[in-house]
Scaffold this motif. Sequence first.
Motif: not given
Length: 382
Positions: A336-349
């Motif tokens: 809510r303060e810093k906006g959007d950022l891209t992150a890697l998903r957990r590599p386990v499904t």
Amino acid sequence: MPGPLAGFRVVELSTMITGPLTGMLLADMGADVIKIENPEGGDPFRSYGGGEYSAQFCSYNRNKRSVAISLKSETGRRLLEKLVTGSDVLIENFRPGVMERLGFGDERLRALNPRLIRCSITGFGRGGPYSSRPCYDAIAQGLSGMSSQFLDPDKPRLAGTTISDNVTGQYACYGIMAALLERERTGVARSVDVNMLDATMAFMPEPFAYYTQNGEVADAYLRIKNSQAYAFRCADGKMLATHMASQQKFWMQFSEAIGRPDLVDDPRFATLVGRVENYEALLDIAGGIFAEHPRLHWIQRLEQFDIPFTPVNSIPEVFEDPQVQHLSSFMTLSHREKGDLTALRRPVTFDGSRADQPTVAPPTLGEHTAEVLRECGLETGD
């Protein structure tokens, strides 16, 4: 669907990479991870490049709640007591003796919560001649022998991403989850100790086996030669890598793909042993051929002949890779303060899905302090 660790609470007393990565891996599985930070700046990783929300910090701290409080204050000590009493795991990556000086050594923690799994992450272990030394990624890589597998002895220069830090966090998570499983089955809570030196050596068992079983001292190219892995620069300056392993069929197909089927009968390359011994000669021959055409030509050619290969992607190219896009390996986290950022998903499904993974952006410093204090029946002024 809740994550597999939903319902477990973790207290994280750690900074930089090893402890925060351990906590994040558990948080990605659904655990409620409460990160205790020094109110004066918080985790030092926050301020890399200025500010308190660096890319480095965001890489290791999603899906957590941040409490900014001094453990030397009365309120901080009372809060930690409350959290320890009601939590399943405590992670800390202080140097040996710090927890004792804070008043939360092993005996105290066991008295507060006999079911608490305590994970201590150190550089070199809790005892021994190096135990009090500071340790970072490059130190563990050097001491473990890993750096010798990458460095050019004539022009030594460290390079690449963090390895020791990351594998230590992964081994710590592995130990914690095993301890949780045992505790749920037997009621016994263990103390888990992981150090960066052990973890880094465990991550590369082959060089030690080469030495103890074969009398070979591995250098930067021994495994590459034995695995028959090559990297080539194409006419457009882009790179490709191949990995033919020990299978003769891949070597035969490779020689066809590059238009040199005669190499199969060349006595230097006819056998795997010969190709290992004459690695540099084969690299020179094939390298000259790959330099004649752009990478796309070779991608199509190697795929046609079913050879294990890959373009050597730059970081921007990884985002555009069709397989990465198919896997949906990246996600967007919104703060809510810093906006959007891209992150890697957990590599386990689980069950073919990552729908149970929490998607909460890394917290700002102290974002959840009041919330957690209230949960523990405390107020900021206590």
